[in-house]
Design a protein around this motif. Structure first.
Motif, PDB file in Angstrom:
ATOM      1  N   LYS A 334       0.837  -1.206   0.000  1.00  0.00           N
ATOM      2  CA  LYS A 334       0.000   0.000   0.000  1.00  0.00           C
ATOM      3  C   LYS A 334       0.873   1.258   0.000  1.00  0.00           C
ATOM      4  CE  LYS A 334      -3.386  -0.244   3.075  1.00  0.00           C
ATOM      5  NZ  LYS A 334      -4.098  -0.668   4.328  1.00  0.00           N
ATOM      6  N   ASP A 335       1.970   1.223   0.763  1.00  0.00           N
ATOM      7  CA  ASP A 335       2.887   2.379   0.791  1.00  0.00           C
ATOM      8  C   ASP A 335       3.475   2.659  -0.590  1.00  0.00           C
ATOM      9  OD1 ASP A 335       2.450   2.664   3.493  1.00  0.00           O
ATOM     10  OD2 ASP A 335       4.357   1.748   4.102  1.00  0.00           O
ATOM     11  N   VAL A 336       3.883   1.595  -1.278  1.00  0.00           N
ATOM     12  CA  VAL A 336       4.508   1.794  -2.593  1.00  0.00           C
ATOM     13  C   VAL A 336       3.466   2.217  -3.622  1.00  0.00           C
ATOM     14  CG1 VAL A 336       5.845   0.717  -4.439  1.00  0.00           C
ATOM     15  CG2 VAL A 336       6.403   0.232  -2.053  1.00  0.00           C
ATOM     16  N   ILE A 337       2.244   1.720  -3.507  1.00  0.00           N
ATOM     17  CA  ILE A 337       1.171   2.214  -4.375  1.00  0.00           C
ATOM     18  C   ILE A 337       0.985   3.710  -4.146  1.00  0.00           C
ATOM     19  CG2 ILE A 337      -1.334   2.172  -4.766  1.00  0.00           C
ATOM     20  CD1 ILE A 337      -1.222  -0.868  -4.323  1.00  0.00           C
ATOM     21  N   GLY A 338       1.053   4.127  -2.873  1.00  0.00           N
ATOM     22  CA  GLY A 338       0.985   5.556  -2.560  1.00  0.00           C
ATOM     23  C   GLY A 338       2.144   6.322  -3.159  1.00  0.00           C
ATOM     24  N   LEU A 339       3.327   5.713  -3.150  1.00  0.00           N
ATOM     25  CA  LEU A 339       4.517   6.328  -3.756  1.00  0.00           C
ATOM     26  C   LEU A 339       4.309   6.522  -5.259  1.00  0.00           C
ATOM     27  CD1 LEU A 339       7.491   7.117  -2.899  1.00  0.00           C
ATOM     28  CD2 LEU A 339       8.152   4.854  -3.748  1.00  0.00           C
ATOM     29  N   ILE A 340       3.744   5.517  -5.899  1.00  0.00           N
ATOM     30  CA  ILE A 340       3.474   5.588  -7.343  1.00  0.00           C
ATOM     31  C   ILE A 340       2.484   6.707  -7.647  1.00  0.00           C
ATOM     32  CG2 ILE A 340       2.456   4.350  -9.301  1.00  0.00           C
ATOM     33  CD1 ILE A 340       3.516   1.746  -7.984  1.00  0.00           C
ATOM     34  N   LYS A 341       1.465   6.840  -6.806  1.00  0.00           N
ATOM     35  CA  LYS A 341       0.442   7.875  -7.015  1.00  0.00           C
ATOM     36  C   LYS A 341       0.995   9.273  -6.783  1.00  0.00           C
ATOM     37  CE  LYS A 341      -3.632   5.112  -5.731  1.00  0.00           C
ATOM     38  NZ  LYS A 341      -4.708   4.939  -4.707  1.00  0.00           N
ATOM     39  N   SER A 342       1.960   9.388  -5.864  1.00  0.00           N
ATOM     40  CA  SER A 342       2.447  10.717  -5.460  1.00  0.00           C
ATOM     41  C   SER A 342       3.496  11.289  -6.398  1.00  0.00           C
ATOM     42  CB  SER A 342       3.024  10.644  -4.046  1.00  0.00           C
ATOM     43  OG  SER A 342       4.227   9.882  -4.021  1.00  0.00           O
ATOM     44  N   LYS A 343       4.070  10.450  -7.241  1.00  0.00           N
ATOM     45  CA  LYS A 343       5.142  10.919  -8.124  1.00  0.00           C
ATOM     46  C   LYS A 343       4.718  10.852  -9.583  1.00  0.00           C
ATOM     47  CE  LYS A 343       9.103   9.480  -5.287  1.00  0.00           C
ATOM     48  NZ  LYS A 343      10.412   8.796  -5.317  1.00  0.00           N
ATOM     49  N   SER A 344       5.362  11.673 -10.402  1.00  0.00           N
ATOM     50  CA  SER A 344       5.179  11.519 -11.844  1.00  0.00           C
ATOM     51  C   SER A 344       5.887  10.240 -12.266  1.00  0.00           C
ATOM     52  CB  SER A 344       5.764  12.710 -12.591  1.00  0.00           C
ATOM     53  OG  SER A 344       7.189  12.717 -12.475  1.00  0.00           O
ATOM     54  N   LYS A 345       5.460   9.653 -13.382  1.00  0.00           N
ATOM     55  CA  LYS A 345       6.082   8.411 -13.847  1.00  0.00           C
ATOM     56  C   LYS A 345       7.568   8.611 -14.116  1.00  0.00           C
ATOM     57  CE  LYS A 345       1.941   6.326 -15.861  1.00  0.00           C
ATOM     58  NZ  LYS A 345       1.273   5.840 -17.091  1.00  0.00           N
ATOM     59  N   SER A 346       7.933   9.752 -14.662  1.00  0.00           N
ATOM     60  CA  SER A 346       9.343   9.996 -14.984  1.00  0.00           C
ATOM     61  C   SER A 346      10.179  10.130 -13.714  1.00  0.00           C
ATOM     62  CB  SER A 346       9.477  11.259 -15.853  1.00  0.00           C
ATOM     63  OG  SER A 346       8.991  12.404 -15.160  1.00  0.00           O
ATOM     64  N   ASP A 347       9.645  10.780 -12.693  1.00  0.00           N
ATOM     65  CA  ASP A 347      10.388  10.939 -11.444  1.00  0.00           C
ATOM     66  C   ASP A 347      10.566   9.596 -10.736  1.00  0.00           C
ATOM     67  OD1 ASP A 347      10.750  13.619 -11.782  1.00  0.00           O
ATOM     68  OD2 ASP A 347       9.134  14.233 -10.430  1.00  0.00           O
ATOM     69  N   LEU A 348       9.519   8.777 -10.742  1.00  0.00           N
ATOM     70  CA  LEU A 348       9.612   7.465 -10.111  1.00  0.00           C
ATOM     71  C   LEU A 348      10.671   6.612 -10.803  1.00  0.00           C
ATOM     72  CD1 LEU A 348       8.543   5.438  -8.021  1.00  0.00           C
ATOM     73  CD2 LEU A 348       6.870   4.692  -9.736  1.00  0.00           C
ATOM     74  N   LYS A 349      10.668   6.633 -12.120  1.00  0.00           N
ATOM     75  CA  LYS A 349      11.658   5.853 -12.868  1.00  0.00           C
ATOM     76  C   LYS A 349      13.070   6.341 -12.577  1.00  0.00           C
ATOM     77  CE  LYS A 349       8.666   4.408 -16.669  1.00  0.00           C
ATOM     78  NZ  LYS A 349       8.364   4.522 -18.107  1.00  0.00           N
ATOM     79  N   LYS A 350      13.259   7.642 -12.523  1.00  0.00           N
ATOM     80  CA  LYS A 350      14.589   8.187 -12.224  1.00  0.00           C
ATOM     81  C   LYS A 350      15.077   7.730 -10.849  1.00  0.00           C
ATOM     82  CE  LYS A 350      14.236  12.365 -15.090  1.00  0.00           C
ATOM     83  NZ  LYS A 350      14.070  13.837 -15.059  1.00  0.00           N
ATOM     84  N   ASP A 351      14.157   7.702  -9.877  1.00  0.00           N
ATOM     85  CA  ASP A 351      14.530   7.263  -8.531  1.00  0.00           C
ATOM     86  C   ASP A 351      14.913   5.784  -8.511  1.00  0.00           C
ATOM     87  OD1 ASP A 351      14.149   9.768  -7.482  1.00  0.00           O
ATOM     88  OD2 ASP A 351      12.106   9.383  -6.790  1.00  0.00           O
ATOM     89  N   CYS A 352      14.305   4.993  -9.390  1.00  0.00           N
ATOM     90  CA  CYS A 352      14.680   3.578  -9.496  1.00  0.00           C
ATOM     91  C   CYS A 352      16.008   3.422 -10.231  1.00  0.00           C
ATOM     92  CB  CYS A 352      13.581   2.797 -10.241  1.00  0.00           C
ATOM     93  SG  CYS A 352      12.032   2.641  -9.330  1.00  0.00           S
ATOM     94  N   TYR A 353      16.185   4.193 -11.295  1.00  0.00           N
ATOM     95  CA  TYR A 353      17.406   4.095 -12.106  1.00  0.00           C
ATOM     96  C   TYR A 353      18.657   4.484 -11.319  1.00  0.00           C
ATOM     97  CZ  TYR A 353      14.278   4.423 -16.255  1.00  0.00           C
ATOM     98  OH  TYR A 353      13.310   4.252 -17.203  1.00  0.00           O
ATOM     99  N   GLN A 354      18.521   5.480 -10.423  1.00  0.00           N
ATOM    100  CA  GLN A 354      19.679   6.171  -9.865  1.00  0.00           C
ATOM    101  C   GLN A 354      20.740   5.249  -9.273  1.00  0.00           C
ATOM    102  OE1 GLN A 354      18.724   9.038  -6.824  1.00  0.00           O
ATOM    103  NE2 GLN A 354      20.835   9.763  -6.636  1.00  0.00           N
ATOM    104  N   ILE A 355      20.343   4.355  -8.385  1.00  0.00           N
ATOM    105  CA  ILE A 355      21.337   3.531  -7.697  1.00  0.00           C
ATOM    106  C   ILE A 355      21.983   2.518  -8.643  1.00  0.00           C
ATOM    107  CG2 ILE A 355      19.763   1.704  -6.872  1.00  0.00           C
ATOM    108  CD1 ILE A 355      21.456   2.039  -4.152  1.00  0.00           C
ATOM    109  N   ILE A 356      21.214   2.054  -9.636  1.00  0.00           N
ATOM    110  CA  ILE A 356      21.778   1.128 -10.622  1.00  0.00           C
ATOM    111  C   ILE A 356      22.785   1.857 -11.502  1.00  0.00           C
ATOM    112  CG2 ILE A 356      21.261  -0.485 -12.487  1.00  0.00           C
ATOM    113  CD1 ILE A 356      20.113  -1.276  -9.739  1.00  0.00           C
ATOM    114  N   ASP A 357      22.413   3.045 -11.961  1.00  0.00           N
ATOM    115  CA  ASP A 357      23.299   3.820 -12.840  1.00  0.00           C
ATOM    116  C   ASP A 357      24.563   4.279 -12.116  1.00  0.00           C
ATOM    117  OD1 ASP A 357      21.385   3.486 -14.769  1.00  0.00           O
ATOM    118  OD2 ASP A 357      20.594   5.519 -14.655  1.00  0.00           O
TER     119      ASP A 357
END
Length: 374
Positions: A334-357
């Protein structure tokens, strides 16, 4: 240019990214030694006709593992540095490491280190093994380094190199799945494709604790929160999971895709999902999902995790729940669903990419190796 020799019992196929980065290095020449057929039943990397590879067939006697011809190789080979992948039962690699060190060649062990902080016989064995036979370590995680240092290992000899997959291929793929195709993929598997889609990708085995995930789908449904669950993989637990799904009456919300080994296909399955969930230990799956912009949930008990769980940053690119606690898993979803709702798709993806990149890629690993042997 320095000559660095990398010795594995066999090179798994998922090491292709770092192997190819090393082969393309402009600073050092890298040579690879191991069984061309791989080991432990894992599909091997295909060196084809690469002259930098030496085949040393492997065999085992009880728990002990040997590579034929490796000792002779160590006796007659000149090198500026050695990297091995070894544990206390891989006898040929240990003897080869001793030979190289007697020749005053620096030897590093690229290893897991200590995955938990328990002061027991097993960890003591590995601690002294690492301390006695090698000049230093290349470790997959900060947690492993912390555990070793806690037991007395020299912090300066432990380098955290993280892990990587076929990063260049993944970068080419990510972002290429359009919204229409994403919806089409979901609609092929689920009656209600607009539900949030959870994903598990990997072997369907008991240690993955997938029954917790199925129970959570039902518990969310009881709260009028509907999610779909996609299983990508095969394994011994499939029939038990199917029976559980039928008993809980969530058949319309769960789909078994089967095993998939094609990266293009895996990208589409991951990128079409909203959250990757691994209730048991999570390893390379964490990297695989984050590199494609999909947040990850797994459990928080470090002593029972794989190194890659460190890539999960709660509140940024996923969440960590209390190990074995179905209620907490439900709340974290539920928390992560809330995270998805609170961010733009591009911002969420960037936050996922960051540590891998930044860390979990062949470029970081190559730079670290070349710095260590500089």
């Amino acid at each position: 240019m320095k000559k660095i020799v990398i010795i594995y019992p066999g090179f798994p196929h998922y090491r292709d990214g770092i192997i190819e980065a090393l082969l393309a290095s402009k600073k050092n020449i890298y040579n690879f030694v191991g069984d061309k057929n791989g080991y432990a039943g894992v599909k091997p990397y295909d060196f084809k006709d690469i002259k930098n590879f030496t085949h040393c067939p492997s065999y085992s006697i009880g728990p002990f593992f040997f590579n034929k011809g490796l000792i002779k190789f160590a006796l007659y080979t000149k090198a500026d540095g050695i990297i091995v992948h070894s544990n206390p039962y891989w006898i040929s690699i240990i003897i080869a490491s001793v030979i190289f060190r007697l020749k005053r060649i620096k030897v590093l062990n690229w290893a897991h280190g200590l995955l938990n902080d328990q002061d027991n016989i097993h960890n003591r064995l590995y601690y002294y093994f690492f301390k006695i036979f090698f000049d230093g370590l290349l470790l997959y995680s900060n947690q492993s380094k912390k555990n070793l240092v806690k037991m007395g290992y020299n912090e300066k000899r432990a380098n955290v190199i993280y892990n990587s997959l076929d990063y260049d291929k993944q970068i080419q793929l990510r972002g290429s799945l359009g919204e229409d195709e994403r919806r089409k993929i979901r609609a092929q598997m689920f009656i209600y494709p607009d539900y949030y889609q959870l994903l598990f990708i990997g072997r369907l085995t008991s240690q993955k604790k997938l029954d917790l995930l199925v129970n959570t789908v039902k518990n969310l449904k009881d709260e009028n929160i509907y999610v779909n669950l996609l299983f990508v993989g095969e394994g011994t637990e499939k029939e038990l999971l199917m029976n559980q799904i039928e008993k809980l009456k969530v058949e319309k919300q769960v789909h078994f895709y089967g095993a998939s080994y094609n990266e293009d296909n895996n990208y589409k399955l991951i990128a079409s999902s909203d959250i990757c969930v691994a209730p048991g230990e999570i390893g390379l799956t964490a990297m695989h999902s984050l590199v494609y912009g999909v947040p990850v949930i797994s459990h928080s008990e470090a002593n029972k995790q794989m190194p890659e769980f460190e890539a999960i940053q709660p509140g940024l690119n996923g969440a960590l729940f209390e190990n074995g606690n179905t209620y907490d898993l439900k709340e974290k979803i539920k928390d992560v669903i809330g995270l998805i709702k609170s961010k733009s798709k591009s911002d969420l993806k960037k936050d996922c990419y960051q540590i891998i990149d930044e860390y979990y890629n062949p470029k970081f690993q190559l730079n670290l190796i070349e710095e260590v042997f500089k």
